[in-house]
Write an enzyme that holds these catalytic residues in place. Structure first.
Site, PDB file in Angstrom:
ATOM      1  N   GLU A  68       0.815  -1.226   0.000  1.00 49.78           N
ATOM      2  CA  GLU A  68       0.000   0.000   0.000  1.00 49.78           C
ATOM      3  C   GLU A  68       0.843   1.268   0.000  1.00 49.78           C
ATOM      4  O   GLU A  68       0.426   2.295  -0.548  1.00 49.78           O
ATOM      5  CB  GLU A  68      -0.939   0.018   1.208  1.00 49.78           C
ATOM      6  CG  GLU A  68      -2.078  -0.992   1.145  1.00 49.78           C
ATOM      7  CD  GLU A  68      -1.758  -2.329   1.806  1.00 49.78           C
ATOM      8  OE1 GLU A  68      -2.668  -3.156   1.961  1.00 49.78           O
ATOM      9  OE2 GLU A  68      -0.567  -2.542   2.145  1.00 49.78           O
ATOM     10  N   PHE A 130     -12.085  -6.433  13.639  1.00 51.45           N
ATOM     11  CA  PHE A 130     -10.976  -6.941  12.826  1.00 51.45           C
ATOM     12  C   PHE A 130     -10.566  -5.911  11.779  1.00 51.45           C
ATOM     13  O   PHE A 130     -11.391  -5.363  11.072  1.00 51.45           O
ATOM     14  CB  PHE A 130     -11.392  -8.246  12.138  1.00 51.45           C
ATOM     15  CG  PHE A 130     -10.350  -8.814  11.224  1.00 51.45           C
ATOM     16  CD1 PHE A 130      -9.154  -9.306  11.735  1.00 51.45           C
ATOM     17  CD2 PHE A 130     -10.562  -8.853   9.855  1.00 51.45           C
ATOM     18  CE1 PHE A 130      -8.188  -9.838  10.883  1.00 51.45           C
ATOM     19  CE2 PHE A 130      -9.606  -9.383   9.006  1.00 51.45           C
ATOM     20  CZ  PHE A 130      -8.411  -9.876   9.520  1.00 51.45           C
ATOM     21  N   GLN A 131      -9.283  -5.639  11.710  1.00 47.55           N
ATOM     22  CA  GLN A 131      -8.689  -4.668  10.777  1.00 47.55           C
ATOM     23  C   GLN A 131      -9.301  -3.269  10.936  1.00 47.55           C
ATOM     24  O   GLN A 131      -9.490  -2.546   9.962  1.00 47.55           O
ATOM     25  CB  GLN A 131      -8.806  -5.146   9.324  1.00 47.55           C
ATOM     26  CG  GLN A 131      -7.879  -6.332   9.036  1.00 47.55           C
ATOM     27  CD  GLN A 131      -7.713  -6.619   7.558  1.00 47.55           C
ATOM     28  OE1 GLN A 131      -8.596  -6.342   6.753  1.00 47.55           O
ATOM     29  NE2 GLN A 131      -6.577  -7.198   7.196  1.00 47.55           N
ATOM     30  N   LYS A 180     -17.543  -0.014   5.399  1.00 46.66           N
ATOM     31  CA  LYS A 180     -17.986  -1.017   4.437  1.00 46.66           C
ATOM     32  C   LYS A 180     -19.487  -0.949   4.200  1.00 46.66           C
ATOM     33  O   LYS A 180     -19.951  -1.121   3.059  1.00 46.66           O
ATOM     34  CB  LYS A 180     -17.590  -2.411   4.932  1.00 46.66           C
ATOM     35  CG  LYS A 180     -17.842  -3.506   3.898  1.00 46.66           C
ATOM     36  CD  LYS A 180     -17.209  -4.825   4.290  1.00 46.66           C
ATOM     37  CE  LYS A 180     -17.398  -5.855   3.167  1.00 46.66           C
ATOM     38  NZ  LYS A 180     -16.748  -7.148   3.496  1.00 46.66           N
ATOM     39  N   MET A 498      24.543   8.555   2.750  1.00 45.19           N
ATOM     40  CA  MET A 498      24.451   9.832   3.454  1.00 45.19           C
ATOM     41  C   MET A 498      24.667   9.632   4.953  1.00 45.19           C
ATOM     42  O   MET A 498      25.265  10.486   5.621  1.00 45.19           O
ATOM     43  CB  MET A 498      23.103  10.492   3.186  1.00 45.19           C
ATOM     44  CG  MET A 498      23.065  11.964   3.563  1.00 45.19           C
ATOM     45  SD  MET A 498      24.296  12.970   2.700  1.00 45.19           S
ATOM     46  CE  MET A 498      23.420  13.393   1.205  1.00 45.19           C
TER      47      MET A 498
END
Length: 589
Positions: A68, A130-131, A180, A498
């Site tokens: 993602e 959940f999630q 949802k 760096m």
């Protein structure tokens, strides 16, 4: 019998206007109304209704990334190169948290984006479902605005507002969190034609009186300087900036984010300024008597220590669309709030109508001083070395090959980023795509594949290092699936370069965890992903390798350049120092 996608899309388009449709379909139609061509994402439970709606249309292409974070980076790269709003779609919970780095990257560089996030059903919010995660709370500090849509009837209006907020004023990312059940519920779809937000009305036109004050200061200057940043590119004002510089004959510098706004090959361009800027750019910044800052924010990497910067008296004009950026770090004399393009257009008109001319004699003396600084050649390096590849030489060779074609260069973050900024002479706007404000490693490949989809006929190069590239290297799989033949130039010095440079200079050479002890075989890794891999170890092989890669127009090519592990980026301004207190090479250490 299976229904084709074309038949589904045709059926959806034929739906009567007063018919109720699902929230997921409303969201997708809203994206189509905004003329979105590409959307980058990764499916999950909370967004499956949206993915089903995407399946039923054929107006925009969804690109399935492998992480993602890369979805947001790719949409970000697309937005930087095109000026359009980039769009990403991720699921709830870990989908959101994986996207946070990409959102923060876009926020720091003021990139217009809309990120659609899935959320658990409204009844489950706050119950540790959940999630589930608090998307609005997590993203609040790193977005221009965010929405949690709890009523399907508000979804179309929210999408219209999201795009308006993302692209207007000082651009930035906007998150739309969609539970949802909202994507499942139905209502009549009607997309608003206009947006009316009482609390959000960014100023575009600059104050005429302030612009006249700026005119008087500019035309009376003995040692003028034009300092421009990423705001010039975001406002599509490169032509106006070029006209101003050419009309007045004044020296000009760009920030890291502003490179390409004024042609780097023009003698009036003094190079990038700041921590790794040129002597001439930094000394002019410190010693000018009138400074006009255009779409720049005097950040710490540009002016170094503000107290040191304030030691010299100068009059400062500051043009920016965001009033909160003006006098934030440096007190200015003539603030002008407005869109850079609009303000510069009005300023140019006033200059023409006024009949005023710069002080030619003073300007000539100022240029003589600048040429004295420029004569020191602060970007010199060992060009005659035949034993080891100098990273600067790779970038110079690339520029010599591509300066007459439409080429885009992305970078990750580190030494390679600075060398690309110093040695690739960007003459056109929106061709240099990198993470400036946040300094995010891993953006290079996602940026490049996002640009290649938008600009399929252009050459797209990702300049990276062996450290940065591994953070999103899985997107080489996405490049294969969606046929985005980018060219990856890895300046592999076996160090987090760096970090190693700072450890050498500031920490007495204590190289704590900056050496890469177990690197993959990048050639085989590229081949495993279905691409072409090249190993380049000798200076004389650099040009042939780049030529060969360019010939492979339809293939992604990963070039593993084994570069000098001891090379440092100079000039360099150490933390806490002023911008004229530069280290110019190893002899200064």
């Amino acid at each position: 019998m299976e229904i084709s996608k074309a038949e589904l899309a045709s059926a959806a388009a034929a739906t009567p206007k007063d018919t109720e449709i699902m929230g997921a379909e409303i969201l997708v139609r809203s994206l189509i109304e905004e003329k979105v061509e590409f959307i980058w994402g990764y499916p999950g439970g909370a967004v499956l209704y949206i993915y089903d709606a995407l399946y039923k249309q054929d107006k925009m292409q969804h690109v399935l990334v492998r992480h993602e974070q890369a979805a947001v980076h790719a949409a970000d790269g697309y937005a930087r190169a095109t000026g359009e709003v980039g769009v990403a779609l991720v699921t709830s919970g870990p989908g959101v948290t994986n996207a946070v780095t990409g959102i923060a990257t876009a926020y720091m560089d003021s990139i217009p984006m809309v990120i659609i996030t899935g959320q658990v059903p409204t009844a489950a919010i706050g119950l540790d479902a959940f999630q589930e995660c608090d998307t609005v709370g997590i993203t609040r500090p790193i977005v221009k605005h965010n929405f949690l849509v709890k009523d399907v009837r508000e979804l179309a209006g929210v999408m219209k507002k999201a795009f308006h907020i993302a692209r207007s004023g000082r651009p930035g990312p906007v998150v739309v969190d969609v539970p949802k059940d909202v994507s499942l519920k139905k209502c009549v779809y009607e997309y608003p034609e206009t947006v009316d937000m009482r609390s959000y009305n960014p100023v575009r036109k600059g104050h005429g009186g302030q612009i006249r004050k700026a005119l008087q200061l500019l035309m009376g200057a003995k040692r003028p300087y034009i300092y421009s940043g990423g705001g010039v590119l975001l406002s599509n004002a490169s032509q106006e900036l070029r006209t101003l510089v050419d009309m007045l004959g004044y020296p000009c510098t760009n920030t890291l984010m502003g490179l390409g706004a004024y042609p780097a090959t023009d003698p009036k361009f003094l190079g990038m300024l700041g921590m790794h800027g040129t002597i001439e750019a930094n000394n002019a910044m410190q010693n000018c008597d009138v400074l006009i800052a255009i779409g720049a924010r005097f950040d710490d990497r540009v002016i170094g220590n503000p107290k040191h910067f304030a030691q010299n008296e100068r009059k400062i004009i500051h043009i920016d669309i965001d009033p909160s950026s003006i006098s934030k770090r440096v007190k200015v004399d003539v603030p002008i709030v407005g869109d850079v393009k609009d303000v510069l257009t009005e300023l140019l008109t006033m200059i023409r109508e006024s009949g005023l001319k710069p002080d030619a004699q003073a300007l000539q003396q100022w240029w003589q001083t600048i040429e004295g600084w420029r004569g020191r050649d602060c970007l010199k390096y060992d060009r005659g070395n035949k034993d080891v590849i100098k990273p600067q030489m790779v970038i110079e060779t690339l520029w010599n090959m591509t300066h007459d074609v439409d080429a885009y260069v992305t970078s990750d973050v580190g030494q390679h980023q600075m060398w690309a900024a110093q040695f690739y002479k960007f003459d056109q706007p929106r061709r240099w795509i990198n993470s400036g404000g946040l300094g995010t490693m891993g953006v290079g490949i996602p940026y490049a594949m996002g640009i290649k989809l938008a600009k399929p006929d252009s050459e797209v190069y990702c300049v990276t290092g062996e450290g940065s590239v591994q953070m999103c290297i899985q997107e080489l799989s996405t490049c294969l699936q969606y046929n985005t033949p980018i060219k990856v130039i890895s300046l592999n010095n076996r160090y987090l370069g760096m970090v190693r440079q700072w450890q050498e200079i500031e920490y007495s050479g204590r190289y704590s965890h900056s050496y890469m002890d177990a690197l993959p075989n990048f050639v085989k890794l590229a081949e495993a992903y279905g691409h072409v891999g090249m190993l380049i170890e000798r200076p004389q092989d650099v040009e042939p390798a780049l030529r060969e890669a360019r010939k492979l127009k339809d293939r992604t090519v990963f070039m593993d350049f084994r570069t000098d592990p001891t090379e440092n980026v100079f000039p360099m301004v150490q933390a806490g120092k002023g911008i004229t207190e530069m280290l110019l090479g190893s002899e200064d250490l």
